[in-house]
Design an enzyme around this catalytic site. Structure first.
Site, PDB file in Angstrom:
ATOM      1  N   LYS A  92      -7.634  -8.165  -4.346  1.00  0.00           N
ATOM      2  CA  LYS A  92      -6.582  -8.659  -3.210  1.00  0.00           C
ATOM      3  C   LYS A  92      -6.141  -7.368  -2.192  1.00  0.00           C
ATOM      4  CE  LYS A  92      -1.963  -9.456  -2.332  1.00  0.00           C
ATOM      5  NZ  LYS A  92      -2.043  -9.481  -0.978  1.00  0.00           N
ATOM      6  N   GLU A 150       0.092   2.210  -9.735  1.00  0.00           N
ATOM      7  CA  GLU A 150       0.466   3.582  -8.894  1.00  0.00           C
ATOM      8  C   GLU A 150       1.405   3.266  -8.044  1.00  0.00           C
ATOM      9  OE1 GLU A 150      -1.077   6.374  -9.435  1.00  0.00           O
ATOM     10  OE2 GLU A 150      -2.699   5.574 -10.985  1.00  0.00           O
ATOM     11  N   CYS A 162       1.165   7.628   0.485  1.00  0.00           N
ATOM     12  CA  CYS A 162       2.048   7.933  -0.575  1.00  0.00           C
ATOM     13  C   CYS A 162       2.256   9.157  -0.980  1.00  0.00           C
ATOM     14  CB  CYS A 162       1.251   7.041  -1.674  1.00  0.00           C
ATOM     15  SG  CYS A 162       0.013   7.528  -2.177  1.00  0.00           S
ATOM     16  N   GLU A 175      12.417   5.823  -0.983  1.00  0.00           N
ATOM     17  CA  GLU A 175      11.021   5.963  -0.031  1.00  0.00           C
ATOM     18  C   GLU A 175      11.270   5.508   1.366  1.00  0.00           C
ATOM     19  OE1 GLU A 175       7.846   3.988  -1.417  1.00  0.00           O
ATOM     20  OE2 GLU A 175       6.443   5.665  -1.098  1.00  0.00           O
TER      21      GLU A 175
HETATM   22  P1  NAP Z   1       3.913  -3.734  -1.596  1.00  0.00           P
HETATM   23  O1  NAP Z   1       4.379  -4.445  -0.906  1.00  0.00           O
HETATM   24  O2  NAP Z   1       4.197  -3.327  -3.150  1.00  0.00           O
HETATM   25  O3  NAP Z   1       2.396  -4.419  -1.986  1.00  0.00           O
HETATM   26  C1  NAP Z   1       1.311  -3.874  -2.472  1.00  0.00           C
HETATM   27  C2  NAP Z   1       0.187  -5.096  -2.773  1.00  0.00           C
HETATM   28  O4  NAP Z   1       0.821  -5.965  -3.690  1.00  0.00           O
HETATM   29  C3  NAP Z   1      -0.176  -5.905  -1.608  1.00  0.00           C
HETATM   30  O5  NAP Z   1      -1.427  -6.318  -1.561  1.00  0.00           O
HETATM   31  C4  NAP Z   1       1.016  -7.052  -1.714  1.00  0.00           C
HETATM   32  O6  NAP Z   1       0.579  -8.150  -1.135  1.00  0.00           O
HETATM   33  C5  NAP Z   1       0.824  -7.176  -3.141  1.00  0.00           C
HETATM   34  N1  NAP Z   1       2.066  -7.911  -3.920  1.00  0.00           N
HETATM   35  C6  NAP Z   1       3.226  -8.171  -3.222  1.00  0.00           C
HETATM   36  N2  NAP Z   1       3.869  -8.915  -4.286  1.00  0.00           N
HETATM   37  C7  NAP Z   1       3.281  -9.033  -5.113  1.00  0.00           C
HETATM   38  C8  NAP Z   1       3.515  -9.921  -6.511  1.00  0.00           C
HETATM   39  N3  NAP Z   1       4.722 -10.384  -6.712  1.00  0.00           N
HETATM   40  N4  NAP Z   1       2.621  -9.840  -7.711  1.00  0.00           N
HETATM   41  C9  NAP Z   1       1.542  -9.028  -7.130  1.00  0.00           C
HETATM   42  N5  NAP Z   1       1.218  -8.354  -6.065  1.00  0.00           N
HETATM   43  C10 NAP Z   1       2.070  -8.262  -4.978  1.00  0.00           C
HETATM   44  O7  NAP Z   1       3.363  -2.469  -1.183  1.00  0.00           O
HETATM   45  P2  NAP Z   1       2.831  -2.111   0.320  1.00  0.00           P
HETATM   46  O8  NAP Z   1       4.047  -1.959   1.277  1.00  0.00           O
HETATM   47  O9  NAP Z   1       1.793  -2.692   0.604  1.00  0.00           O
HETATM   48  O10 NAP Z   1       2.382  -0.228   0.400  1.00  0.00           O
HETATM   49  C11 NAP Z   1       3.402   0.760   0.488  1.00  0.00           C
HETATM   50  C12 NAP Z   1       3.837   1.277  -0.889  1.00  0.00           C
HETATM   51  O11 NAP Z   1       2.605   1.480  -1.720  1.00  0.00           O
HETATM   52  C13 NAP Z   1       4.642   2.376  -0.989  1.00  0.00           C
HETATM   53  O12 NAP Z   1       5.687   2.222  -1.740  1.00  0.00           O
HETATM   54  C14 NAP Z   1       3.738   3.544  -1.191  1.00  0.00           C
HETATM   55  O13 NAP Z   1       4.364   4.595  -1.801  1.00  0.00           O
HETATM   56  C15 NAP Z   1       2.804   2.701  -2.162  1.00  0.00           C
HETATM   57  N6  NAP Z   1       1.462   3.452  -2.498  1.00  0.00           N
HETATM   58  C16 NAP Z   1       1.345   4.198  -3.653  1.00  0.00           C
HETATM   59  C17 NAP Z   1       0.116   4.726  -3.949  1.00  0.00           C
HETATM   60  C18 NAP Z   1      -0.056   5.609  -5.194  1.00  0.00           C
HETATM   61  O14 NAP Z   1      -1.403   5.955  -5.283  1.00  0.00           O
HETATM   62  N7  NAP Z   1       0.761   5.799  -5.929  1.00  0.00           N
HETATM   63  C19 NAP Z   1      -0.862   4.729  -2.969  1.00  0.00           C
HETATM   64  C20 NAP Z   1      -0.583   4.063  -1.768  1.00  0.00           C
HETATM   65  C21 NAP Z   1       0.567   3.409  -1.588  1.00  0.00           C
HETATM   66  P3  NAP Z   1       1.147  -8.416   0.456  1.00  0.00           P
HETATM   67  O15 NAP Z   1       1.183  -7.088   1.129  1.00  0.00           O
HETATM   68  O16 NAP Z   1      -0.183  -9.353   1.028  1.00  0.00           O
HETATM   69  O17 NAP Z   1       2.290  -9.259   0.421  1.00  0.00           O
END
Ligand code: NAP
Length: 485
Positions: free
Chosen positions: A177, A252, A286, A389
């Protein structure tokens, strides 16, 4: 192939299919603020179909010789490179990132992910242990079954393929997804997989929200492992959902990465590197160094030169080839950035650069989600802006007086993803690298990638590691066979 204005459907059992509920969401282009396509708003019924297809495909794919899996994955890498321009444009439209960045970084790295794991599986070694004169043991590393792969919006194809490639290389089948905000490149990848001859059901992509699709993937009893990249709050929900079923989980998560500049650094290199690590992809990586610490004797010069260099970054329509700063991914994310800039002012910060939206970029982008690169000084180390963050083009710069002090500053944070250290003193580089609590420390560089090294975070930046052997181990189950002599 889905094109702009078209519907982005699910990819299940080798076919593009409508979501069971036949609902779609608008897919907004961040640079314009307008919908440019529609994406399936799927739910648990679609995840059920995808999991069933993946389960059906597992026996054939897991038993296929490694060389056969490798051949198909290498073909996928070739086709990603062939379609580089199309994928880069889709990525830029979906995310708001400069086309030049998608072209030079995201898409080539997606191809490398497939190439790396396609060849890695041809070179793995098996372990054997001799138990005195009694027995010998050997370890089988078996694929897990159907795995769930969930990725965020900031580097959509790059991060999703970093999961898909090792998962499939090891013989698993997958339900993946992408973020609902950035669905296009995953859909184009499915086209490529089909053309490359990937058997039906090996990779299934279910589009939709995290609440409906992501949660259904983590809760599905037949999806035995979850590899998740995203925010820490969501990561906690994923962990909670997986724990009762004892699923294997890799998380991650977020970061608030320190970037430490000593006075003995090559300042030209440190400034150029820090501008990049602060504002690449509008600060939505990130690994971006959002907390910059500079040794006091170099602080005034650094702030002045850093702000001058950042002010020259060319903000523009992401599709223009010379643009260096594009749009923020969504209106929600833009509001979050504005909230933290206001909070910084309340917490005593001074705006050394930016702090507001730019004048309209051009007619096409007049309603886009743009924000200028922003530099904040004079904040206490322990304030919220320095701990939480933001994930946007906003960084803080703080002076320090000693190595010990800056190590304390760097570690005074719940996150521990990555850090950078700029110094020409080799002994200091080793000392500081050892004592900063982050999964990666870059010395005199940033975001240099070697796919063989372990990648991941400490503290609330996650659990588990991706990359190289770590990924091959995550996506397999070790089984020991003990044979008496
Ligand atoms: P997010 O809101 O946590 O979403 C990540 C993914 O999880 C999306 O596909 C999201 O779907 C899905 N999701 C949301 N709620 C969920 C649930 N209850 N169960 C399972 N999946 C669910 O993060 P984001 O805003 O997309 O990305 C930004 C974050 O990612 C930042 O905190 C960044 O630091 C982190 N990040 C970390 C890394 C690393 O390698 N450590 C790399 C890149 C980004 P939807 O978006 O479709 O709702």
């Amino acid at each position: 192939m889905p094109t702009e204005q078209e519907k982005i459907r699910n990819f299940i059992d080798g076919k593009f299919v409508e979501p069971v509920g036949n609902r779609y969401l608008d897919n907004i282009e961040p640079a314009t603020g307008k919908p440019y396509s529609r994406v399936a708003d799927s739910d648990s019924a679609d995840v059920e179909l995808a999991a069933a297809a993946a389960e059906k495909a597992f026996p054939g794919w897991s038993r296929a010789p490694a060389v056969e899996r490798s051949r198909i994955l290498l073909r996928i890498a070739d086709l990603i490179e062939r379609d580089l321009e199309k994928l880069a444009r889709a990525e830029s439209i979906d995310t708001g990132k400069p086309l030049s960045l998608a072209r030079s970084l995201d898409i080539p790295r997606a191809a490398s992910n497939f190439r790396f794991f396609a060849t890695a599986i041809l070179h793995t070694e098996s372990e054997a242990h001799i138990t005195d004169g009694i027995a010998f043991n050997y370890t089988l590393r078996l694929p897990l079954g159907v795995v769930g792969l969930i990725s965020p919006w900031n580097l959509p194809l790059y991060l999703l393929t970093w999961k898909i490639a090792p998962a499939l290389a090891c013989g698993n089948t997958a339900v993946a997804k992408p973020s609902e905000l950035t669905p296009m490149t995953a859909s184009l990848l499915c086209e490529i997989c089909r053309e490359a001859g990937l058997p039906n059901g090996v990779l299934n992509v279910v589009q939709g929200t995290g609440q409906n699709v992501g949660a259904a993937i983590t809760a599905h009893p037949k999806i035995v492992a979850i590899s998740f990249t995203g925010g820490t709050v969501t990561g906690r929900k994923v962990a909670e959902s997986c724990a009762p079923m004892f699923k294997k989980v890799s998380l991650e998560l977020g970061g608030k990465n320190p970037n430490v500049v000593f006075a003995d650094a090559d300042l030209d290199a440190a400034i150029a590197g820090s501008v990049r690590s602060s504002f690449a992809n509008q600060g939505q990586v990130c690994l971006c160094g959002s907390r910059v610490f500079v040794e006091r004797s170099a602080y005034p010069e650094f702030v002045e030169r850093f702000a001058a260099a950042a002010s020259k970054l060319k903000m523009g329509d992401p599709l223009e080839p010379t643009t260096e700063q594009g749009a923020i991914v969504s209106s929600t994310q833009l509001e979050k950035v504005k909230y933290y800039v206001d909070l910084a002012k309340q917490e005593g910060g001074s705006i050394a650069l930016g702090g507001s939206a730019p004048d309209p970029i051009n007619e096409r982008c007049q309603n886009g989600y743009f924000f200028r690169p922003t530099v904040i000084t004079d904040l206490p180390v322990a304030c919220r802006v320095n701990r939480e963050e933001i994930f946007g083009p906003v960084i803080t710069i703080t002076p320090f007086d000693s190595e010990e002090e800056v190590i304390g500053y760097a570690n005074d944070c719940d996150y521990g993803l990555a850090s950078s250290v700029w110094t020409q003193n080799l002994n200091r580089a080793h000392r500081v690298a050892e004592h900063i609590h982050t999964g990666t420390v870059w010395v005199n560089c940033w975001m240099v990638r070697d796919l063989r090294v372990p990648f991941g975070g400490m503290k609330q930046s996650g659990v588990g590691r991706e990359g190289g052997d770590e990924a091959l181990r995550f996506f397999t189950e070790p089984k020991n066979v003990c044979i008496a002599k």
